[in-house]
Design a protein around this motif. Structure first.
Motif, PDB file in Angstrom:
ATOM      1  N   ALA A   1      -0.289 -14.622   4.970  1.00 63.19           N
ATOM      2  CA  ALA A   1       0.194 -14.891   3.610  1.00 63.19           C
ATOM      3  C   ALA A   1       1.387 -14.009   3.286  1.00 63.19           C
ATOM      4  N   ILE A   2       2.251 -14.494   2.388  1.00 62.38           N
ATOM      5  CA  ILE A   2       3.334 -13.680   1.850  1.00 62.38           C
ATOM      6  C   ILE A   2       2.806 -12.966   0.614  1.00 62.38           C
ATOM      7  N   ILE A   3       2.910 -11.635   0.609  1.00 59.84           N
ATOM      8  CA  ILE A   3       2.355 -10.814  -0.465  1.00 59.84           C
ATOM      9  C   ILE A   3       3.480 -10.136  -1.229  1.00 59.84           C
ATOM     10  N   HIS A   4       3.435 -10.189  -2.527  1.00 59.02           N
ATOM     11  CA  HIS A   4       4.432  -9.505  -3.352  1.00 59.02           C
ATOM     12  C   HIS A   4       4.273  -7.994  -3.184  1.00 59.02           C
ATOM     13  N   PRO A   5       5.381  -7.255  -2.998  1.00 59.17           N
ATOM     14  CA  PRO A   5       5.278  -5.805  -2.754  1.00 59.17           C
ATOM     15  C   PRO A   5       4.826  -4.989  -3.962  1.00 59.17           C
ATOM     16  N   ALA A   6       4.621  -5.623  -5.116  1.00 60.24           N
ATOM     17  CA  ALA A   6       3.999  -4.915  -6.231  1.00 60.24           C
ATOM     18  C   ALA A   6       2.506  -4.704  -5.982  1.00 60.24           C
ATOM     19  N   ILE A   7       1.960  -5.450  -5.015  1.00 58.56           N
ATOM     20  CA  ILE A   7       0.546  -5.320  -4.657  1.00 58.56           C
ATOM     21  C   ILE A   7       0.408  -4.293  -3.542  1.00 58.56           C
ATOM     22  N   SER A   8      -0.334  -3.244  -3.804  1.00 58.43           N
ATOM     23  CA  SER A   8      -0.514  -2.183  -2.813  1.00 58.43           C
ATOM     24  C   SER A   8      -1.626  -2.593  -1.854  1.00 58.43           C
ATOM     25  N   ALA A   9      -1.222  -3.193  -0.746  1.00 58.80           N
ATOM     26  CA  ALA A   9      -2.195  -3.743   0.205  1.00 58.80           C
ATOM     27  C   ALA A   9      -1.572  -3.798   1.592  1.00 58.80           C
ATOM     28  N   ILE A  10      -2.411  -4.066   2.583  1.00 61.12           N
ATOM     29  CA  ILE A  10      -1.961  -4.334   3.942  1.00 61.12           C
ATOM     30  C   ILE A  10      -2.671  -5.588   4.428  1.00 61.12           C
ATOM     31  N   GLN A  11      -2.121  -6.223   5.457  1.00 64.07           N
ATOM     32  CA  GLN A  11      -2.657  -7.506   5.924  1.00 64.07           C
ATOM     33  C   GLN A  11      -2.817  -7.504   7.436  1.00 64.07           C
ATOM     34  N   LEU A  12      -4.018  -7.872   7.885  1.00 62.66           N
ATOM     35  CA  LEU A  12      -4.327  -7.943   9.310  1.00 62.66           C
ATOM     36  C   LEU A  12      -4.307  -9.400   9.762  1.00 62.66           C
ATOM     37  N   ALA A  13      -3.449  -9.709  10.739  1.00 63.47           N
ATOM     38  CA  ALA A  13      -3.340 -11.071  11.263  1.00 63.47           C
ATOM     39  C   ALA A  13      -3.622 -11.065  12.760  1.00 63.47           C
ATOM     40  N   GLU A  14      -4.281 -12.114  13.223  1.00 62.48           N
ATOM     41  CA  GLU A  14      -4.618 -12.234  14.640  1.00 62.48           C
ATOM     42  C   GLU A  14      -3.466 -12.850  15.423  1.00 62.48           C
ATOM     43  N   ILE A  15      -3.346 -12.433  16.681  1.00 59.11           N
ATOM     44  CA  ILE A  15      -2.366 -13.020  17.596  1.00 59.11           C
ATOM     45  C   ILE A  15      -3.145 -13.725  18.700  1.00 59.11           C
ATOM     46  N   ALA A  16      -3.221 -15.047  18.612  1.00 54.65           N
ATOM     47  CA  ALA A  16      -3.882 -15.882  19.639  1.00 54.65           C
ATOM     48  C   ALA A  16      -5.275 -15.375  19.977  1.00 54.65           C
TER      49      ALA A  16
END
Length: 265
Positions: A170-185
């Motif tokens: 997902a595209i997250i607005h940088p006003a949100i203090s978060a991190i995102q974990l995405a899988e690669i294959a």
């Protein structure tokens, strides 16, 4: 005010370096590569990433502004035709500061070797040196899953438009203090299962990747890619530090997204 300039290094970008430097010195600003109050990045997003890592030890004292000299840069507010306008703004106008979250990466090793600590503006990806990556994923101190696949990518909100987007994150607005974990294959079948969806973690959650079999991993920190050996774990969380951008005019995040990915002009 003290300033520094970083450049992509091509002839076009370098020519603007000399112009901007001369203009700002004429306005009685001081050129200081060691302790700048503002860093002007001329090139693309990669140039600004290099500038960020160069000055990562003084993020609370230095603000960044970008001029893109190629394709539209996601971090760049200005185009070469606006150099005179930008110079006057820097010299005469107090700038607004916009802060974006950063990713803290701590790599711990076996045999009690000294841990490595990094900051990432975009993302950190982990891949096995050979074969399939197998990692236990802990979130908030609890085991979440055992991942098998090509790799994992942890991104910041501003980095969510980079490698993370290509992975279906997902595209997250940088006003949100978060991190995102995405899988690669990831490998998903009757025997091995993963969540199969990107995970968005709030600032108070820590993600810990723990080595299962192989202990040698290629770990990227933005544009840097290094083989780390004898890795025990990789810890991710939202950093207490933030990057500061100098804003002299509005440039809304969603306009950046639109101009980067949708606009054909």
């Amino acid at each position: 005010m003290k300033f520094a300039i970083t450049s992509r290094g091509d002839s076009n970008s370098t020519s603007y370096v000399y112009r901007i430097k001369e203009y700002l010195i004429d306005f009685n600003l001081t050129y200081d590569e060691e302790n700048p109050d503002i860093v002007i990045s001329i090139g693309g997003d990669g140039t600004l990433l290099c500038a960020f890592h160069r000055y990562s030890s003084r993020l609370d004292k230095t603000a960044f502004v970008g001029i893109h000299t190629g394709h539209l840069g996601f971090y760049a507010d200005w185009v070469p035709e606006e150099i005179e306008k930008l110079v006057i703004a820097i010299a005469k106008t107090p700038f607004q500061v916009v802060e974006y979250p950063l990713l803290e990466v701590i790599i711990r090793y076996k045999n009690d070797a000294k841990e490595s600590k990094y900051l990432a503006l975009n993302e950190s990806a982990v891949k096995c040196s050979e074969g399939t990556l197998v990692m236990d994923v802990d979130i908030g101190g609890q085991h979440f899953e055992r991942f098998r696949g090509d790799g994992l990518c942890m991104s910041t909100p501003s980095g969510s438009t980079a490698y993370n987007k290509a992975l279906g994150g997902a595209i997250i607005h940088p006003a949100i203090s978060a991190i995102q974990l995405a899988e690669i294959a990831s490998i998903n079948n009757r025997v091995f299962r993963t969540i199969g969806s990107p995970l968005i973690l709030p600032a108070h959650h820590t993600c810990l990747l723990k080595a299962v079999s192989d202990n040698n991993f290629y770990i990227t920190i933005d544009h840097l890619n290094v083989l780390h050996k004898d890795v025990k774990s990789i810890q991710y969380r939202v950093s207490e530090q933030r990057i500061r951008f100098a804003r002299f005019r509005p440039f809304p995040f969603w306009k950046r997204v639109h101009d980067s990915f949708i606009s054909s002009e």
